[in-house]
Design an enzyme around this catalytic site. Sequence first.
Site, PDB file in Angstrom:
ATOM      1  N   SER A 261       0.805  -1.203   0.000  1.00  0.00           N
ATOM      2  CA  SER A 261       0.000   0.000   0.000  1.00  0.00           C
ATOM      3  C   SER A 261       0.853   1.274   0.000  1.00  0.00           C
ATOM      4  O   SER A 261       1.729   1.403  -0.837  1.00  0.00           O
ATOM      5  CB  SER A 261      -0.960  -0.058   1.187  1.00  0.00           C
ATOM      6  OG  SER A 261      -2.095   0.666   0.892  1.00  0.00           O
ATOM      7  N   LYS A 265       4.233   2.076  -2.323  1.00  0.00           N
ATOM      8  CA  LYS A 265       4.617   3.255  -3.109  1.00  0.00           C
ATOM      9  C   LYS A 265       6.068   3.599  -2.756  1.00  0.00           C
ATOM     10  O   LYS A 265       6.901   3.869  -3.627  1.00  0.00           O
ATOM     11  CB  LYS A 265       3.714   4.458  -2.796  1.00  0.00           C
ATOM     12  CG  LYS A 265       2.189   4.179  -2.908  1.00  0.00           C
ATOM     13  CD  LYS A 265       1.350   5.420  -2.584  1.00  0.00           C
ATOM     14  CE  LYS A 265      -0.015   5.176  -1.958  1.00  0.00           C
ATOM     15  NZ  LYS A 265      -1.043   4.570  -2.733  1.00  0.00           N
ATOM     16  N   TRP A 352     -10.191   0.352  -4.971  1.00  0.00           N
ATOM     17  CA  TRP A 352      -9.624   1.684  -4.662  1.00  0.00           C
ATOM     18  C   TRP A 352      -8.211   1.802  -5.249  1.00  0.00           C
ATOM     19  O   TRP A 352      -7.786   2.863  -5.696  1.00  0.00           O
ATOM     20  CB  TRP A 352      -9.611   1.840  -3.140  1.00  0.00           C
ATOM     21  CG  TRP A 352      -9.091   3.126  -2.562  1.00  0.00           C
ATOM     22  CD1 TRP A 352      -8.028   3.257  -1.719  1.00  0.00           C
ATOM     23  CD2 TRP A 352      -9.616   4.453  -2.728  1.00  0.00           C
ATOM     24  NE1 TRP A 352      -7.859   4.573  -1.353  1.00  0.00           N
ATOM     25  CE2 TRP A 352      -8.822   5.334  -1.949  1.00  0.00           C
ATOM     26  CE3 TRP A 352     -10.695   4.988  -3.455  1.00  0.00           C
ATOM     27  CZ2 TRP A 352      -9.058   6.706  -1.886  1.00  0.00           C
ATOM     28  CZ3 TRP A 352     -10.919   6.368  -3.381  1.00  0.00           C
ATOM     29  CH2 TRP A 352     -10.110   7.196  -2.608  1.00  0.00           C
ATOM     30  N   HIS A 402      -7.770  -5.597   0.391  1.00  0.00           N
ATOM     31  CA  HIS A 402      -6.536  -4.833   0.525  1.00  0.00           C
ATOM     32  C   HIS A 402      -5.777  -5.339   1.756  1.00  0.00           C
ATOM     33  O   HIS A 402      -6.190  -5.074   2.889  1.00  0.00           O
ATOM     34  CB  HIS A 402      -6.941  -3.368   0.703  1.00  0.00           C
ATOM     35  CG  HIS A 402      -5.808  -2.409   0.748  1.00  0.00           C
ATOM     36  ND1 HIS A 402      -5.030  -2.135  -0.350  1.00  0.00           N
ATOM     37  CD2 HIS A 402      -5.306  -1.659   1.757  1.00  0.00           C
ATOM     38  CE1 HIS A 402      -4.120  -1.239  -0.031  1.00  0.00           C
ATOM     39  NE2 HIS A 402      -4.257  -0.935   1.252  1.00  0.00           N
TER      40      HIS A 402
HETATM   41  C1  GCU Z   1      -5.377   4.838   1.788  1.00  0.00           C
HETATM   42  C2  GCU Z   1      -4.803   5.594   0.630  1.00  0.00           C
HETATM   43  C3  GCU Z   1      -4.013   4.673  -0.306  1.00  0.00           C
HETATM   44  C4  GCU Z   1      -3.019   3.866   0.497  1.00  0.00           C
HETATM   45  C5  GCU Z   1      -3.712   3.151   1.612  1.00  0.00           C
HETATM   46  C6  GCU Z   1      -2.788   2.378   2.554  1.00  0.00           C
HETATM   47  O1  GCU Z   1      -6.401   3.988   1.344  1.00  0.00           O
HETATM   48  O2  GCU Z   1      -5.830   6.238  -0.047  1.00  0.00           O
HETATM   49  O3  GCU Z   1      -3.343   5.418  -1.296  1.00  0.00           O
HETATM   50  O4  GCU Z   1      -2.320   2.981  -0.355  1.00  0.00           O
HETATM   51  O5  GCU Z   1      -4.378   4.084   2.414  1.00  0.00           O
HETATM   52  O6  GCU Z   1      -1.629   2.724   2.696  1.00  0.00           O
HETATM   53  O7  GCU Z   1      -3.293   1.431   3.182  1.00  0.00           O
END
Ligand code: GCU
Length: 421
Positions: A261, A265, A352, A402
């Site tokens: 997540s 990144k 998402w 997720h």
């Molecule tokens: C939020 C955010 C995402 C991210 C996520 C996470 O949902 O919008 O961009 O990847 O958190 O880190 O769990």
Amino acid sequence: MRYYILSAFVILALQTMNAQFVANYEESKVPEFDLPDPLTTFSKKQILTSSSWNELRRPELINFFESQVFGKVPGTFDGIAFEVVEESNSALGGLAKRRQIKATITKNSKTLSFLILLYLPKEVSRAPVFLGYNFHGNHTVINDPAIIISKAWSLNNESIGITNHTLTEESRGLRSGRWAISRMIEAGFGLATIYYGEIDPDKNDFTDGLHSLFYTEGQKRPAKEEWGGIGAWAWALSRAMDYVANDKEVDKSRVIVFGHSRLGKAALWAGAMDERFAGVISNDSGCGGAALSKRKFGETVAQINENFPYWFSGNFKKYNNAEEELPVDQHELLALIAPRPLYVASAKEDQWADPKGEFLSAYYATAVYSLFGEAGISSNKMPGVNSPIQNTVAYHIRTGKHDVTEYDWEQYIKWAVEQFD
Ligand code: GCU
């Protein structure tokens, strides 16, 4: 009367603003878009060889992602020191060695320390290692009473007993489902993990964390082209690499950076910038990670910048609701990892993060891998759920939400054994 017209106008304006923040989950509403060709430079020169990729295209893409997306690191650091603060030769029931290393970065006479938790398989003299951040403290990744609990600020998460932004004994081992440590050790891999909150607490506050070490006199927050949270997390993965690269029991040519997540990144950006990482795994990294921004599916640039204004550079906000203006897209972030092995993974119920956008990104990055003679994703048709494609560029979409699951690690380890043995 005038009042009514005015308030109707205000309501309309608010609705329009909201519409921009409502996520699209319909494939038929994905706009048509031009995807930049990773093999054409900004000045329209064709890249035909791996050396011209390395000399011309790679640097200009790095430069763009640095100044416009994740933000530049303002200069270099003054020093780093490592101290092994705890170790054992018989961790995990005698199967592994454990070390906890305190890393201290110095800059402008200020310091920041973080702990690296390292498990290594006992039977391997120089082990390949997965390196990645955890969300809620090293002590959550496995139920091991020796793991030191971080004093750093944490996001609350009542499901694992975190309230008052404080990490406690209560959450020890509660995230072990996300870390298949026994499986890694059995396969001959080690794990190095760090609590990301020790680098920069995940909140909109630039007074603390790594950024503050780099400020010039009187500076209170990074400048527009300077790093946000993800840039800081990515940079510190390289500082962890500084340690593991010198640990005699780690094979520094086989360190695979991993992240889920937001931390996925960070892993992608770290892997793009620092070629010492032999491979990269992005788990459900979504917007600003593996997913193509121009599809505007699920989370968009405007939404991420609105909800997390401190994650990216200030410059990235220029692309809120203006993805078409971006001269790059995230497939080029993936391409920056070429020719090193890269695994992108999605989850079916994680719309998402735009699974299809993550897949297509890996597909479009493949052109650069081909230049190096490496195999990637050869078809633009998504594979079925739980049907991984595992080449130098690998992809899977699994059932479920997720998360990082046993299934994910089963695939990563199988692939890593093939790529790095
Ligand atoms: C939020 C955010 C995402 C991210 C996520 C996470 O949902 O919008 O961009 O990847 O958190 O880190 O769990």
